[in-house]
Design an enzyme around this catalytic site. Sequence first.
Site, PDB file in Angstrom:
ATOM      1  N   HIS A 244       5.841  -0.668  -2.587  1.00 55.20           N
ATOM      2  CA  HIS A 244       5.430   0.105  -3.764  1.00 55.20           C
ATOM      3  C   HIS A 244       5.511   1.612  -3.529  1.00 55.20           C
ATOM      4  O   HIS A 244       4.841   2.380  -4.220  1.00 55.20           O
ATOM      5  CB  HIS A 244       4.005  -0.297  -4.192  1.00 55.20           C
ATOM      6  CG  HIS A 244       3.928  -1.662  -4.801  1.00 55.20           C
ATOM      7  ND1 HIS A 244       2.757  -2.400  -4.864  1.00 55.20           N
ATOM      8  CD2 HIS A 244       4.883  -2.436  -5.391  1.00 55.20           C
ATOM      9  CE1 HIS A 244       3.005  -3.561  -5.463  1.00 55.20           C
ATOM     10  NE2 HIS A 244       4.282  -3.610  -5.778  1.00 55.20           N
TER      11      HIS A 244
ATOM     12  N   ASN B 290      -8.603 -12.755   4.389  1.00 55.02           N
ATOM     13  CA  ASN B 290      -9.175 -12.125   3.191  1.00 55.02           C
ATOM     14  C   ASN B 290     -10.637 -12.585   3.084  1.00 55.02           C
ATOM     15  O   ASN B 290     -10.928 -13.755   3.355  1.00 55.02           O
ATOM     16  CB  ASN B 290      -8.384 -12.587   1.942  1.00 55.02           C
ATOM     17  CG  ASN B 290      -8.582 -11.673   0.753  1.00 55.02           C
ATOM     18  OD1 ASN B 290      -9.705 -11.326   0.404  1.00 55.02           O
ATOM     19  ND2 ASN B 290      -7.483 -11.295   0.125  1.00 55.02           N
TER      20      ASN B 290
ATOM     21  N   ASN C 218       0.823  -1.205   0.000  1.00 53.03           N
ATOM     22  CA  ASN C 218       0.000   0.000   0.000  1.00 53.03           C
ATOM     23  C   ASN C 218       0.860   1.259   0.000  1.00 53.03           C
ATOM     24  O   ASN C 218       1.987   1.253   0.483  1.00 53.03           O
ATOM     25  CB  ASN C 218      -0.946  -0.001   1.202  1.00 53.03           C
ATOM     26  CG  ASN C 218      -1.882  -1.200   1.159  1.00 53.03           C
ATOM     27  OD1 ASN C 218      -2.012  -1.825   0.105  1.00 53.03           O
ATOM     28  ND2 ASN C 218      -2.505  -1.532   2.262  1.00 53.03           N
ATOM     29  N   VAL C 219       0.261   2.320  -0.530  1.00 57.02           N
ATOM     30  CA  VAL C 219       1.016   3.576  -0.686  1.00 57.02           C
ATOM     31  C   VAL C 219       0.349   4.670   0.141  1.00 57.02           C
ATOM     32  O   VAL C 219       0.452   5.850  -0.171  1.00 57.02           O
ATOM     33  CB  VAL C 219       1.068   3.977  -2.186  1.00 57.02           C
ATOM     34  CG1 VAL C 219       1.920   2.996  -2.989  1.00 57.02           C
ATOM     35  CG2 VAL C 219      -0.333   4.045  -2.813  1.00 57.02           C
TER      36      VAL C 219
ATOM     37  N   CYS D 123      10.223  15.914  -7.883  1.00 57.73           N
ATOM     38  CA  CYS D 123      10.254  16.565  -9.196  1.00 57.73           C
ATOM     39  C   CYS D 123      10.943  15.649 -10.196  1.00 57.73           C
ATOM     40  O   CYS D 123      12.011  15.098  -9.924  1.00 57.73           O
ATOM     41  CB  CYS D 123      11.009  17.889  -9.087  1.00 57.73           C
ATOM     42  SG  CYS D 123      11.231  18.665 -10.704  1.00 57.73           S
TER      43      CYS D 123
ATOM     44  N   CYS E 107      11.169  24.583  -9.991  1.00 57.72           N
ATOM     45  CA  CYS E 107      11.978  24.658 -11.231  1.00 57.72           C
ATOM     46  C   CYS E 107      11.121  24.467 -12.480  1.00 57.72           C
ATOM     47  O   CYS E 107      11.654  24.426 -13.591  1.00 57.72           O
ATOM     48  CB  CYS E 107      13.077  23.589 -11.208  1.00 57.72           C
ATOM     49  SG  CYS E 107      12.495  21.930 -11.647  1.00 57.72           S
TER      50      CYS E 107
HETATM   51  P1  OAD Z   1      -6.070  -5.822  -5.005  1.00 62.89           P
HETATM   52  O1  OAD Z   1      -7.013  -4.732  -5.335  1.00 62.89           O
HETATM   53  O2  OAD Z   1      -5.532  -6.632  -6.128  1.00 62.89           O
HETATM   54  O3  OAD Z   1      -6.721  -6.838  -3.960  1.00 62.89           O
HETATM   55  C1  OAD Z   1      -7.410  -6.415  -2.847  1.00 62.89           C
HETATM   56  C2  OAD Z   1      -7.695  -7.617  -1.980  1.00 62.89           C
HETATM   57  O4  OAD Z   1      -8.324  -7.152  -0.778  1.00 62.89           O
HETATM   58  C3  OAD Z   1      -8.644  -8.653  -2.573  1.00 62.89           C
HETATM   59  O5  OAD Z   1      -8.080  -9.953  -2.403  1.00 62.89           O
HETATM   60  C4  OAD Z   1      -9.927  -8.530  -1.747  1.00 62.89           C
HETATM   61  O6  OAD Z   1     -10.619  -9.774  -1.586  1.00 62.89           O
HETATM   62  C5  OAD Z   1      -9.332  -8.064  -0.409  1.00 62.89           C
HETATM   63  N1  OAD Z   1     -10.268  -7.337   0.477  1.00 62.89           N
HETATM   64  C6  OAD Z   1     -11.336  -6.584   0.169  1.00 62.89           C
HETATM   65  N2  OAD Z   1     -11.904  -6.074   1.274  1.00 62.89           N
HETATM   66  C7  OAD Z   1     -11.161  -6.498   2.328  1.00 62.89           C
HETATM   67  C8  OAD Z   1     -11.227  -6.310   3.735  1.00 62.89           C
HETATM   68  N3  OAD Z   1     -12.169  -5.569   4.299  1.00 62.89           N
HETATM   69  N4  OAD Z   1     -10.287  -6.923   4.504  1.00 62.89           N
HETATM   70  C9  OAD Z   1      -9.323  -7.696   3.939  1.00 62.89           C
HETATM   71  N5  OAD Z   1      -9.202  -7.892   2.626  1.00 62.89           N
HETATM   72  C10 OAD Z   1     -10.107  -7.313   1.811  1.00 62.89           C
HETATM   73  O7  OAD Z   1      -4.888  -5.148  -4.152  1.00 62.89           O
HETATM   74  P2  OAD Z   1      -3.387  -5.636  -3.972  1.00 62.89           P
HETATM   75  O8  OAD Z   1      -3.306  -7.112  -3.927  1.00 62.89           O
HETATM   76  O9  OAD Z   1      -2.852  -4.879  -2.828  1.00 62.89           O
HETATM   77  O10 OAD Z   1       0.429  -1.778  -7.300  1.00 62.89           O
HETATM   78  O11 OAD Z   1      -2.735  -5.108  -5.298  1.00 62.89           O
HETATM   79  C11 OAD Z   1      -1.360  -5.228  -5.484  1.00 62.89           C
HETATM   80  C12 OAD Z   1      -0.849  -4.099  -6.320  1.00 62.89           C
HETATM   81  O12 OAD Z   1      -1.613  -3.990  -7.519  1.00 62.89           O
HETATM   82  C13 OAD Z   1      -1.024  -2.732  -5.690  1.00 62.89           C
HETATM   83  O13 OAD Z   1      -0.023  -2.445  -4.746  1.00 62.89           O
HETATM   84  C14 OAD Z   1      -0.930  -1.829  -6.879  1.00 62.89           C
HETATM   85  C15 OAD Z   1      -1.790  -2.595  -7.861  1.00 62.89           C
HETATM   86  O14 OAD Z   1      -1.452  -2.440  -9.203  1.00 62.89           O
HETATM   87  C16 OAD Z   1       0.953  -0.626  -7.723  1.00 62.89           C
HETATM   88  O15 OAD Z   1       0.282   0.377  -7.809  1.00 62.89           O
HETATM   89  C17 OAD Z   1       2.399  -0.705  -8.075  1.00 62.89           C
END
Ligand code: OAD
Length: 250
Positions: free
Chosen positions: A122, A216, A105-106, A130, A153
């Site tokens: 990430h 999850n 997360n960011v 910049c 700049c």
């Molecule tokens: P995703 O959006 O791919 O997945 C979100 C996950 O959260 C899913 O598995 C859902 O089932 C789960 N979820 C939803 N509600 C929830 C809750 N209340 N409690 C627990 N889990 C829940 O997000 P990421 O796996 O984090 O990268 O995505 C990975 C990367 O893809 C991100 O960091 C981003 C994106 O492209 C960059 O921006 C570089």
Amino acid sequence: MSTYDELIERAASEILNSKNTVALTGAGISVESGIATFRGAGGLWEKYDPEEYAHIAKLRSNPERAWILFKEMIETIRKGEPNPAHVALAKLEDMGLLSVIITQNVDNLHQDAGSKHVIEFHGNTLNLSCMECGKKYLASEISLDEIPPLCACNGVLRPDAVLFGEAIPFDELVESRKAAETCDLMLVIGTTALVQPAASMPLIAAENGAKIIEINPEESALTYIADIFIKGRSARVLSDILRKVEEKVG
Ligand code: OAD
């Protein structure tokens, strides 16, 4: 099949028996802070094609468009506050029961909740830099009324988040791999585990003998390696695990 309470009990015992627990978190842990996930219904990538809005090449060629996404992310993140899931992980660290969080997360919410050892795999959207001179800014000190925001700049600013087409920052990658290789328990929370190399961390941990506990509401690409899968939202599940750990510690 185990009941929810049995799974919470087992998870608490594993955490207490572990010598080195690490957490890998994804967008799901921040859902209950009002921040949308990337994939799935209502996810950011449903509204914005990441190849168009979040690719480094597109930021360079069309910063106005990329900043529509960044502005929305920054404004949403700035409204978000840590939820009980972030707080539970910070408490586990305080109790000496969690060594580090690797987060995809960011949004800075782990640090806002009090977690001290956080690897931002990430990057962080609230830090800007910049693209011309490298000068750093906090998003809070920059107006987003006009986008893209500019540096003193005149260069275009960018969030210090990893964009599509960019590598993971070297130190964060090395530190995360080391954490994955050396832990004996990994909590995998709120991630689809579809994005590499972040999704490899639980595989590395498991290959080195660590147990995996996944939290999850849905199964992920890595559920098949989980020793314990707790189906549910992270705020409730992590609060329940923390309560059980505190009960056992006395
Ligand atoms: P995703 O959006 O791919 O997945 C979100 C996950 O959260 C899913 O598995 C859902 O089932 C789960 N979820 C939803 N509600 C929830 C809750 N209340 N409690 C627990 N889990 C829940 O997000 P990421 O796996 O984090 O990268 O995505 C990975 C990367 O893809 C991100 O960091 C981003 C994106 O492209 C960059 O921006 C570089």
